[in-house]
Design an enzyme around this catalytic site. Structure first.
Site, PDB file in Angstrom:
ATOM      1  NE  ARG A 102      33.775  35.356  67.959  1.00 53.62           N
ATOM      2  CZ  ARG A 102      34.181  34.704  66.819  1.00 53.62           C
ATOM      3  NH1 ARG A 102      34.723  35.754  66.061  1.00 53.62           N
ATOM      4  NH2 ARG A 102      34.546  33.585  67.136  1.00 53.62           N
ATOM      5  CE  LYS A 137      27.344  54.589  48.982  1.00 50.45           C
ATOM      6  NZ  LYS A 137      26.890  54.001  47.674  1.00 50.45           N
ATOM      7  CG  ASP A 219      26.363  59.736  40.004  1.00 53.40           C
ATOM      8  OD1 ASP A 219      26.397  58.653  40.524  1.00 53.40           O
ATOM      9  OD2 ASP A 219      25.239  60.149  40.121  1.00 53.40           O
TER      10      ASP A 219
END
Length: 284
Positions: A102, A137, A219
């Protein structure tokens, strides 16, 4: 694809150690029921158009539990594979193979998801000369791994953290009093570091051009402002687009002539690739 960077082995080992401690705790009580004998396993991809990334973390997970395990990869990092592809064969101890399953898959499926998403964005701007960048992020504790996966998908890395690039954004400029004052303070205190300046309008763009920096970040410019910014800049300083950028409309942004587009969704919106690890030889 350009050569991939080799991730620092110590950092990979630290990622793996944290993940195994989280999963194993005091020991795998289910694996302890199995006879600890020589066994084999195969790693299978179960979805189409998956870009594989994360082999160093997968390998390190299995070797942490069985240093003698043999892993025979059939694909390279950055390869795009189809559903049903056997990615690797493993030969080791049965208990170690199932205990590592896993955690090793968590690394590989998550990083392959980042690489696969990145490859879609890179393909969308192919031929324009625009580079696809990641952001900060990232999943906490997995920044090195995810930024590595971005490179596997054909993208490029933005700054790794708050320490390697000075990036002046709205709050920094406001606190400094003006954009020129913020740039001057950055150059005085950190003269050897790259400087990126975020601008919100054409007036700030001109100020950034006059002050000088390594890159200017536009931006949330609309299409008309973006094209005017490209015209005014005329290649003097690279332009980056950021802010709510998705696949839709991505090529139009690139065709406006910007140098790079940074996309938080490459690492923030993670959709893992469907993989499985099964004991025994592969079918067929």
């Amino acid at each position: 694809m350009t050569a991939l960077p080799t991730p620092d082995a110590a950092l990979v080992a630290a990622d793996v150690a944290r993940a195994l401690a989280e999963d194993l705790g005091s020991g795998d009580v289910t694996a302890a029921l199995l006879p600890d004998q020589a066994d084999s396993a195969y790693l299978l991809c179960k979805q189409d158009d998956a870009v594989i990334a994360g082999r160093p973390w997968f390998d390190a997970t299995h070797r942490a539990l069985d240093p003698d395990v043999r892993i025979e990869w059939r694909v390279a990092e950055g390869d795009c594979v189809a559903a049903g592809t056997v990615l690797a064969l493993l030969h080791g101890r049965s208990r170690s193979l199932v205990s590592a399953e896993r955690t090793s898959l968590n690394f590989l499926q998550t990083l392959s998801g980042t690489a696969t998403t990145t490859a879609r964005y890179v393909a969308a701007v192919a031929g324009t000369g625009t580079r696809i960048l990641d952001t900060r992020k990232t999943l906490p504790g997995l920044r090195l791994a995810q930024k590595y996966a971005v490179r596997c998908g054909g993208g490029d890395n933005h700054r790794f953290g708050l320490y390697d690039t000075v990036m002046l954004k709205e709050n920094h400029i406001r606190a400094a009093g003006s954009l020129p004052a913020a740039v001057a303070a950055a150059r005085q205190q950190w003269p050897s570091l790259p400087l990126v300046v975020e601008v919100e309008d054409l007036g700030q763009l001109q100020q950034a051009l006059d002050a000088g920096c390594e890159r200017i970040l536009l931006d949330d410019f609309d299409a008309a402002l973006r094209r005017e910014a490209v015209r005014i800049t005329a290649g003097r300083i690279p332009l980056e687009v950021s802010g709510s950028v998705g696949l839709e409309g991505l090529r139009a942004i690139a065709e406006d002539g910007v140098d790079c587009i940074s996309i938080g969704g490459l690492t923030k919106h993670v959709q893992a690739i469907d993989l499985s690890l099964k004991l025994g030889p592969p079918p067929g």
